[in-house]
Design a protein around this motif. Structure first.
Motif, PDB file in Angstrom:
ATOM      1  N   MET A   1      43.883 149.485 -44.915  1.00  0.00           N
ATOM      2  CA  MET A   1      44.277 150.541 -45.843  1.00  0.00           C
ATOM      3  C   MET A   1      44.976 149.921 -47.043  1.00  0.00           C
ATOM      4  N   ILE A   2      44.720 150.475 -48.236  1.00  0.00           N
ATOM      5  CA  ILE A   2      45.484 150.010 -49.389  1.00  0.00           C
ATOM      6  C   ILE A   2      46.148 151.185 -50.083  1.00  0.00           C
ATOM      7  N   ILE A   3      47.339 150.909 -50.590  1.00  0.00           N
ATOM      8  CA  ILE A   3      48.093 151.929 -51.316  1.00  0.00           C
ATOM      9  C   ILE A   3      48.239 151.438 -52.755  1.00  0.00           C
ATOM     10  N   THR A   4      47.694 152.187 -53.686  1.00  0.00           N
ATOM     11  CA  THR A   4      47.854 151.833 -55.095  1.00  0.00           C
ATOM     12  C   THR A   4      49.069 152.590 -55.620  1.00  0.00           C
ATOM     13  N   LEU A   5      49.991 151.832 -56.240  1.00  0.00           N
ATOM     14  CA  LEU A   5      51.233 152.452 -56.704  1.00  0.00           C
ATOM     15  C   LEU A   5      51.123 152.903 -58.159  1.00  0.00           C
ATOM     16  N   ARG A   6      51.918 153.881 -58.492  1.00  0.00           N
ATOM     17  CA  ARG A   6      51.958 154.324 -59.887  1.00  0.00           C
ATOM     18  C   ARG A   6      52.628 153.251 -60.728  1.00  0.00           C
ATOM     19  N   GLU A   7      52.221 153.192 -61.983  1.00  0.00           N
ATOM     20  CA  GLU A   7      52.712 152.136 -62.881  1.00  0.00           C
ATOM     21  C   GLU A   7      54.233 152.103 -63.003  1.00  0.00           C
ATOM     22  N   LYS A   8      54.828 153.291 -62.941  1.00  0.00           N
ATOM     23  CA  LYS A   8      56.280 153.333 -63.219  1.00  0.00           C
ATOM     24  C   LYS A   8      57.155 153.213 -61.976  1.00  0.00           C
TER      25      LYS A   8
ATOM     26  N   ILE B   1      49.366 146.832 -55.788  1.00  0.00           N
ATOM     27  CA  ILE B   1      48.664 147.336 -54.614  1.00  0.00           C
ATOM     28  C   ILE B   1      49.385 146.845 -53.372  1.00  0.00           C
ATOM     29  N   ILE B   2      49.560 147.743 -52.405  1.00  0.00           N
ATOM     30  CA  ILE B   2      50.106 147.297 -51.119  1.00  0.00           C
ATOM     31  C   ILE B   2      48.950 147.312 -50.121  1.00  0.00           C
ATOM     32  N   GLY B   3      48.644 146.155 -49.570  1.00  0.00           N
ATOM     33  CA  GLY B   3      47.606 146.064 -48.548  1.00  0.00           C
ATOM     34  C   GLY B   3      48.273 146.150 -47.184  1.00  0.00           C
ATOM     35  N   LEU B   4      47.738 146.999 -46.310  1.00  0.00           N
ATOM     36  CA  LEU B   4      48.344 147.149 -44.985  1.00  0.00           C
ATOM     37  C   LEU B   4      47.468 146.480 -43.937  1.00  0.00           C
TER      38      LEU B   4
ATOM     39  N   ARG C   1      47.583 155.503 -37.137  1.00  0.00           N
ATOM     40  CA  ARG C   1      48.645 156.515 -36.961  1.00  0.00           C
ATOM     41  C   ARG C   1      49.217 156.997 -38.296  1.00  0.00           C
ATOM     42  N   LEU C   2      48.888 156.291 -39.372  1.00  0.00           N
ATOM     43  CA  LEU C   2      49.469 156.687 -40.664  1.00  0.00           C
ATOM     44  C   LEU C   2      48.712 157.880 -41.244  1.00  0.00           C
ATOM     45  N   ASP C   3      49.470 158.798 -41.791  1.00  0.00           N
ATOM     46  CA  ASP C   3      48.875 159.996 -42.378  1.00  0.00           C
ATOM     47  C   ASP C   3      48.675 159.739 -43.880  1.00  0.00           C
ATOM     48  N   THR C   4      47.412 159.614 -44.298  1.00  0.00           N
ATOM     49  CA  THR C   4      47.146 159.296 -45.703  1.00  0.00           C
ATOM     50  C   THR C   4      47.673 160.393 -46.640  1.00  0.00           C
ATOM     51  N   LYS C   5      47.539 161.634 -46.207  1.00  0.00           N
ATOM     52  CA  LYS C   5      47.993 162.759 -47.067  1.00  0.00           C
ATOM     53  C   LYS C   5      49.499 162.653 -47.305  1.00  0.00           C
ATOM     54  N   CYS C   6      50.199 162.304 -46.249  1.00  0.00           N
ATOM     55  CA  CYS C   6      51.657 162.200 -46.323  1.00  0.00           C
ATOM     56  C   CYS C   6      52.042 161.066 -47.290  1.00  0.00           C
ATOM     57  N   LEU C   7      51.328 159.917 -47.174  1.00  0.00           N
ATOM     58  CA  LEU C   7      51.615 158.788 -48.074  1.00  0.00           C
ATOM     59  C   LEU C   7      51.299 159.166 -49.520  1.00  0.00           C
TER      60      LEU C   7
ATOM     61  N   VAL D   1      53.253 156.818 -55.105  1.00  0.00           N
ATOM     62  CA  VAL D   1      51.887 156.504 -54.672  1.00  0.00           C
ATOM     63  C   VAL D   1      50.844 157.214 -55.536  1.00  0.00           C
ATOM     64  N   GLU D   2      49.895 156.408 -56.031  1.00  0.00           N
ATOM     65  CA  GLU D   2      48.826 157.009 -56.836  1.00  0.00           C
ATOM     66  C   GLU D   2      47.647 157.392 -55.938  1.00  0.00           C
ATOM     67  N   ARG D   3      47.299 156.435 -55.020  1.00  0.00           N
ATOM     68  CA  ARG D   3      46.077 156.622 -54.230  1.00  0.00           C
ATOM     69  C   ARG D   3      46.187 155.859 -52.918  1.00  0.00           C
ATOM     70  N   VAL D   4      45.582 156.396 -51.888  1.00  0.00           N
ATOM     71  CA  VAL D   4      45.526 155.674 -50.601  1.00  0.00           C
ATOM     72  C   VAL D   4      44.061 155.585 -50.196  1.00  0.00           C
ATOM     73  N   ILE D   5      43.618 154.372 -49.904  1.00  0.00           N
ATOM     74  CA  ILE D   5      42.206 154.223 -49.507  1.00  0.00           C
ATOM     75  C   ILE D   5      42.144 153.472 -48.184  1.00  0.00           C
ATOM     76  N   ARG D   6      41.348 153.980 -47.275  1.00  0.00           N
ATOM     77  CA  ARG D   6      41.119 153.231 -46.033  1.00  0.00           C
ATOM     78  C   ARG D   6      40.004 152.230 -46.292  1.00  0.00           C
ATOM     79  N   ILE D   7      40.244 150.974 -45.954  1.00  0.00           N
ATOM     80  CA  ILE D   7      39.196 149.958 -46.133  1.00  0.00           C
ATOM     81  C   ILE D   7      38.266 150.065 -44.931  1.00  0.00           C
ATOM     82  N   THR D   8      37.022 150.378 -45.223  1.00  0.00           N
ATOM     83  CA  THR D   8      36.100 150.602 -44.106  1.00  0.00           C
ATOM     84  C   THR D   8      35.490 149.293 -43.591  1.00  0.00           C
TER      85      THR D   8
END
Ligand code: PEP
Ligand code: MN
Length: 334
Positions: free
Chosen positions: A1-8, A38-41, A47-53, A59-66
């Motif tokens: 999973m990766i979490i892209t953070l907002r610029e600010k 980007i935070i790579g997990l 168990r992580l809830d993408t909607k919650c993140l 947080v700008e975007r959460v993507i599961r790496i398939t």
């Protein structure tokens, strides 16, 4: 999973999020680009809830790496990885020219080749000390003595050295080796890969004779999962029905790997074709297609080589190849 953070996002917010993730037992890899962080997990993120993140302010975007490869994935680390081996860089625009004999045979042989390939523009010296031979009756390499000679050649020329490991039991002999090569036949020796993950030395992994690109990336993942991010991939030809060449160079592996992964990819045209007269053409093709380097077998007298003479270039032929590759790179670096 990766979490892209907002610029600010502030550093404090980033620290807070990464600490929370680590507290969940998840490995965190922070990748700071010019415009994006980007935070790579790594680990079990089910168990992580993408909607919650995604609901978090930073947080700008959460993507599961398939894809099954995570650390090696370009989504995880958008910028090219640059591997530094004793000062010789590979990747991110740094082109590696690795050259030397298939095997280290004698002091005179390796010192002479080292001097000549350095003069021709090589950035690293290769030479096999432990040789994986199809026949147990063929020359098996000088083993420890071969590594000692390679290290002496490095002291004399300043060229960092690349040599193959066949067993994790030999790891303590590789202390002064700059890049540890995993040969095609060991690409899926998972215990060896795991052991090399504990090292911090650059690891060059050659694609197996009958392995897919995904399997090669999974082998890199084994090393990276242990914490060693210094991985170079090597396309060295795969086995096909063609018999005019020893293997078939899969040139498409270069753009495919560069798209899928941030790891540098070098090409070994010598083992790919097995015929010295074709090596230059394949090298030029690989450079034009965007390879991050080449690994070329060079021998002072190929007719007398104890291993792979038919595919080895003379030092003069290497000089010519290096010049042509430089010219190709001037006009065709993708
Ligand atoms: C080598 O690089 O000398 C070698 C044995 O290559 P491969 O593992 O690709 O056959
Ligand atoms: Mn060889």
């Amino acid at each position: 999973m990766i979490i892209t953070l907002r610029e600010k996002s502030s550093q404090q917010q980033v620290d807070h999020l990464t600490a929370w993730l680590k507290g969940q037992g998840i490995g965190v890899h922070l990748s700071k680009g010019e415009f994006q962080t980007i935070i790579g997990l790594i680990g079990d993120t089910t168990r992580l809830d993408t909607k919650c993140l995604e609901g978090l302010e930073i947080v700008e975007r959460v993507i599961r790496i398939t894809e099954p490869f995570k650390s090696a994935n370009r989504k995880f680390h958008p910028l090219d990885t640059v591997v530094d081996a004793g000062g010789a860089k590979t990747g991110g625009g740094h082109f590696a020219l690795i050259a030397g004999p298939c095997s280290v045979e004698s002091p005179g042989q390796i010192f002479e080749v080292a001097r000549r390939v350095k003069a021709g523009g090589a950035t690293m010296l290769r030479g096999g000390a432990f040789k994986p031979r199809t026949s147990p009756y063929d020359f098996q390499g000088l083993r420890k003595e071969g590594i000692d000679l390679l290290v002496q050649a490095k002291r004399e020329t300043g060229l960092p050295v690349v040599t193959e490991i066949m067993s994790a039991n030999h790891l303590d002999l590789f202390g002064e080796v700059d890049v540890i090569q995993v040969g095609a036949r060991n690409m899926q020796n998972f215990d060896l890969l795991r052991e090399l993950g504990r090292s911090r030395k650059p690891i060059l992994i050659k694609r197996g004779l009958a392995n897919t690109i995904k399997e090669l990336l999974m082998s890199a993942e084994y090393v990276m999962a242990g914490g060693n991010a210094n991985v170079i991939l090597c396309e060295r030809g795969i086995r096909t029905f063609e018999s005019y060449t020893r293997n078939t160079l899969d040139i498409s592996a270069i753009p495919v790997i560069r798209e899928l992964s941030h790891l540098p990819v070098v090409v070994d045209p010598s083992h790919a074709c097995g015929v010295a007269k074709y090596v230059k053409a394949l090298s030029m093709g690989a450079a034009a297609a965007g390879a991050d380097g080449l690994m070329i077998e060079v021998h002072g007298n190929p007719a007398d080589a104890l291993c792979d003479g038919p595919q080895s270039l003379t030092p003069d032929q290497f000089d010519d190849l290096a010049g042509q590759v430089r010219r190709i790179r001037e006009v065709a670096a993708p």
